[in-house]
Motif scaffolding. Sequence first.
Motif, PDB file in Angstrom:
ATOM      1  N   LYS A 185      10.346  11.076  15.647  1.00 59.01           N
ATOM      2  CA  LYS A 185       9.167  11.496  15.847  1.00 59.01           C
ATOM      3  C   LYS A 185       8.752  12.392  16.882  1.00 59.01           C
ATOM      4  O   LYS A 185       8.403  13.507  16.986  1.00 59.01           O
ATOM      5  N   ASN A 186      10.004  13.046  17.880  1.00 54.74           N
ATOM      6  CA  ASN A 186      10.088  13.900  19.312  1.00 54.74           C
ATOM      7  C   ASN A 186      10.880  15.572  18.478  1.00 54.74           C
ATOM      8  O   ASN A 186      10.847  15.753  18.975  1.00 54.74           O
ATOM      9  N   LEU A 187      11.627  15.100  17.397  1.00 53.87           N
ATOM     10  CA  LEU A 187      12.055  16.850  16.368  1.00 53.87           C
ATOM     11  C   LEU A 187      10.793  17.469  15.802  1.00 53.87           C
ATOM     12  O   LEU A 187      11.123  18.276  15.130  1.00 53.87           O
ATOM     13  N   MET A 188      10.269  16.482  14.977  1.00 53.99           N
ATOM     14  CA  MET A 188       9.041  17.088  14.138  1.00 53.99           C
ATOM     15  C   MET A 188       7.531  16.217  14.180  1.00 53.99           C
ATOM     16  O   MET A 188       7.306  15.300  15.028  1.00 53.99           O
ATOM     17  N   GLU A 189       7.173  17.338  13.657  1.00 49.09           N
ATOM     18  CA  GLU A 189       5.936  16.308  12.862  1.00 49.09           C
ATOM     19  C   GLU A 189       5.491  15.919  11.702  1.00 49.09           C
ATOM     20  O   GLU A 189       5.713  16.509  10.587  1.00 49.09           O
ATOM     21  N   ILE A 190       5.159  14.639  12.503  1.00 50.73           N
ATOM     22  CA  ILE A 190       4.673  13.569  10.918  1.00 50.73           C
ATOM     23  C   ILE A 190       2.791  13.362  10.996  1.00 50.73           C
ATOM     24  O   ILE A 190       2.870  12.892  11.525  1.00 50.73           O
ATOM     25  N   THR A 191       2.851  13.360   9.343  1.00 51.37           N
ATOM     26  CA  THR A 191       1.415  13.397   9.719  1.00 51.37           C
ATOM     27  C   THR A 191       1.931  11.357   8.346  1.00 51.37           C
ATOM     28  O   THR A 191       2.829  11.819   7.623  1.00 51.37           O
ATOM     29  N   ILE A 192       1.182  10.321   8.639  1.00 51.23           N
ATOM     30  CA  ILE A 192       1.130   9.843   7.230  1.00 51.23           C
ATOM     31  C   ILE A 192      -0.397   9.099   6.878  1.00 51.23           C
ATOM     32  O   ILE A 192      -1.157   8.762   7.979  1.00 51.23           O
ATOM     33  N   GLU A 193      -0.519   8.740   5.329  1.00 58.21           N
ATOM     34  CA  GLU A 193      -1.775   9.367   4.610  1.00 58.21           C
ATOM     35  C   GLU A 193      -1.972   7.591   4.161  1.00 58.21           C
ATOM     36  O   GLU A 193      -0.471   7.828   3.176  1.00 58.21           O
ATOM     37  N   PRO A 194      -2.389   7.019   3.882  1.00 59.12           N
ATOM     38  CA  PRO A 194      -2.896   6.617   2.450  1.00 59.12           C
ATOM     39  C   PRO A 194      -3.036   7.353   1.573  1.00 59.12           C
ATOM     40  O   PRO A 194      -3.763   8.744   0.986  1.00 59.12           O
ATOM     41  N   CYS A 195      -2.213   6.528   0.627  1.00 56.08           N
ATOM     42  CA  CYS A 195      -2.854   7.331  -0.881  1.00 56.08           C
ATOM     43  C   CYS A 195      -2.805   6.352  -1.940  1.00 56.08           C
ATOM     44  O   CYS A 195      -2.233   5.116  -2.126  1.00 56.08           O
ATOM     45  N   ALA A 196      -3.309   6.985  -3.139  1.00 56.41           N
ATOM     46  CA  ALA A 196      -3.478   5.887  -4.026  1.00 56.41           C
ATOM     47  C   ALA A 196      -2.848   5.878  -4.905  1.00 56.41           C
ATOM     48  O   ALA A 196      -2.975   4.467  -5.593  1.00 56.41           O
ATOM     49  N   VAL A 249      11.026  14.775  -1.249  1.00 58.23           N
ATOM     50  CA  VAL A 249      11.402  15.382  -1.072  1.00 58.23           C
ATOM     51  C   VAL A 249      11.530  15.950  -0.672  1.00 58.23           C
ATOM     52  O   VAL A 249      10.775  15.759   1.077  1.00 58.23           O
ATOM     53  N   PHE A 250      12.769  16.833   0.470  1.00 56.34           N
ATOM     54  CA  PHE A 250      13.097  17.521   1.361  1.00 56.34           C
ATOM     55  C   PHE A 250      12.947  19.168   1.057  1.00 56.34           C
ATOM     56  O   PHE A 250      14.361  19.292   0.392  1.00 56.34           O
ATOM     57  N   LEU A 251      12.592  20.206   1.454  1.00 46.86           N
ATOM     58  CA  LEU A 251      13.120  21.378   1.684  1.00 46.86           C
ATOM     59  C   LEU A 251      13.536  22.050   3.261  1.00 46.86           C
ATOM     60  O   LEU A 251      12.948  22.315   3.887  1.00 46.86           O
ATOM     61  N   PRO A 252      15.198  21.791   2.840  1.00 45.02           N
ATOM     62  CA  PRO A 252      15.862  22.264   4.305  1.00 45.02           C
ATOM     63  C   PRO A 252      15.732  23.868   4.782  1.00 45.02           C
ATOM     64  O   PRO A 252      15.296  23.521   5.941  1.00 45.02           O
ATOM     65  N   GLN A 253      15.671  24.509   3.758  1.00 47.93           N
ATOM     66  CA  GLN A 253      15.081  26.023   4.058  1.00 47.93           C
ATOM     67  C   GLN A 253      13.759  26.516   4.919  1.00 47.93           C
ATOM     68  O   GLN A 253      13.607  27.001   5.938  1.00 47.93           O
ATOM     69  N   ARG A 254      12.844  25.117   4.813  1.00 45.05           N
ATOM     70  CA  ARG A 254      11.647  25.338   5.152  1.00 45.05           C
ATOM     71  C   ARG A 254      11.488  24.433   6.444  1.00 45.05           C
ATOM     72  O   ARG A 254      10.736  24.029   7.731  1.00 45.05           O
ATOM     73  N   GLY A 255      12.376  23.543   5.926  1.00 44.62           N
ATOM     74  CA  GLY A 255      12.226  22.682   7.324  1.00 44.62           C
ATOM     75  C   GLY A 255      10.938  21.031   7.217  1.00 44.62           C
ATOM     76  O   GLY A 255      10.354  20.916   8.589  1.00 44.62           O
ATOM     77  N   LYS A 256      10.984  21.242   5.790  1.00 43.14           N
ATOM     78  CA  LYS A 256      10.069  20.596   5.723  1.00 43.14           C
ATOM     79  C   LYS A 256      10.140  19.599   4.643  1.00 43.14           C
ATOM     80  O   LYS A 256      10.642  19.896   3.593  1.00 43.14           O
ATOM     81  N   GLY A 257       9.420  18.128   4.594  1.00 41.33           N
ATOM     82  CA  GLY A 257       9.229  17.255   3.760  1.00 41.33           C
ATOM     83  C   GLY A 257       8.153  16.429   3.002  1.00 41.33           C
ATOM     84  O   GLY A 257       7.274  16.421   3.844  1.00 41.33           O
ATOM     85  N   TYR A 258       8.613  15.216   2.725  1.00 45.19           N
ATOM     86  CA  TYR A 258       7.201  14.488   1.560  1.00 45.19           C
ATOM     87  C   TYR A 258       8.023  13.069   0.981  1.00 45.19           C
ATOM     88  O   TYR A 258       9.180  13.111   1.046  1.00 45.19           O
ATOM     89  N   SER A 259       7.449  12.082   2.088  1.00 50.96           N
ATOM     90  CA  SER A 259       7.844  10.987   1.133  1.00 50.96           C
ATOM     91  C   SER A 259       6.768  10.054   0.848  1.00 50.96           C
ATOM     92  O   SER A 259       5.833  10.107   1.162  1.00 50.96           O
ATOM     93  N   VAL A 260       6.764   9.625  -0.271  1.00 52.36           N
ATOM     94  CA  VAL A 260       5.692   8.429  -1.177  1.00 52.36           C
ATOM     95  C   VAL A 260       6.310   7.070  -0.418  1.00 52.36           C
ATOM     96  O   VAL A 260       7.552   6.863  -1.561  1.00 52.36           O
ATOM     97  N   MET A 298       0.718  -1.285  -0.267  1.00 51.24           N
ATOM     98  CA  MET A 298       0.256   0.248   0.490  1.00 51.24           C
ATOM     99  C   MET A 298       0.883   1.475  -0.094  1.00 51.24           C
ATOM    100  O   MET A 298       1.846   1.545   1.087  1.00 51.24           O
ATOM    101  N   LEU A 299      -0.032   1.909  -0.329  1.00 46.17           N
ATOM    102  CA  LEU A 299       1.236   3.416  -0.698  1.00 46.17           C
ATOM    103  C   LEU A 299       0.784   4.309   0.383  1.00 46.17           C
ATOM    104  O   LEU A 299      -0.134   4.334   0.927  1.00 46.17           O
ATOM    105  N   PHE A 300       1.579   5.220   1.229  1.00 48.50           N
ATOM    106  CA  PHE A 300       1.912   6.107   2.089  1.00 48.50           C
ATOM    107  C   PHE A 300       2.552   7.570   1.534  1.00 48.50           C
ATOM    108  O   PHE A 300       3.477   6.904   1.234  1.00 48.50           O
ATOM    109  N   LEU A 301       1.865   8.502   1.949  1.00 49.50           N
ATOM    110  CA  LEU A 301       1.933  10.182   2.057  1.00 49.50           C
ATOM    111  C   LEU A 301       2.952  10.536   3.522  1.00 49.50           C
ATOM    112  O   LEU A 301       2.065  10.874   4.538  1.00 49.50           O
ATOM    113  N   ILE A 302       4.220  10.381   3.539  1.00 53.93           N
ATOM    114  CA  ILE A 302       4.455  10.779   4.997  1.00 53.93           C
ATOM    115  C   ILE A 302       4.807  12.025   4.501  1.00 53.93           C
ATOM    116  O   ILE A 302       5.374  12.428   3.518  1.00 53.93           O
ATOM    117  N   SER A 303       4.174  13.293   5.200  1.00 54.17           N
ATOM    118  CA  SER A 303       4.327  14.665   5.103  1.00 54.17           C
ATOM    119  C   SER A 303       5.270  15.061   6.552  1.00 54.17           C
ATOM    120  O   SER A 303       5.186  13.976   7.435  1.00 54.17           O
TER     121      SER A 303
END
Length: 93
Positions: A72-83, A44-55, A1-6
């Motif tokens: 997990k203690n250093l950042m907000e992590i969201t995991i959601e399924p993607c089709a 993709v990770f955007l270091p200047q903004r401190g955020k990224g995305y992985s599929v 299953m594919l997941f989007l991790i923000s």
Amino acid sequence: MLFLISYKFTDPNEQENGAKMLTEWYDKGGPQNRPKGYDVKSWVFLPQRGKGYSVVNSNSLEIIWKQWRPWKNLMEITIEPCADLDETVALYR
């Protein structure tokens, strides 16, 4: 299953700590040490903004958390399924 991790660092100090952890992770083998069943399709990770995305393709959230637990203690992590990988990647172009 594919997941989007923000993920997003919420504090510059935590971002610096995360950068040190990432360097250590790479020095110890990095991607070769990912859990079995964790297959990165796009990121993709955007270091200047401190955020990224992985599929990733994975059979379970447990496998995903084996990879992400150290951060997990250093950042907000969201995991959601993607089709569909192409549709998901297109959202972040």
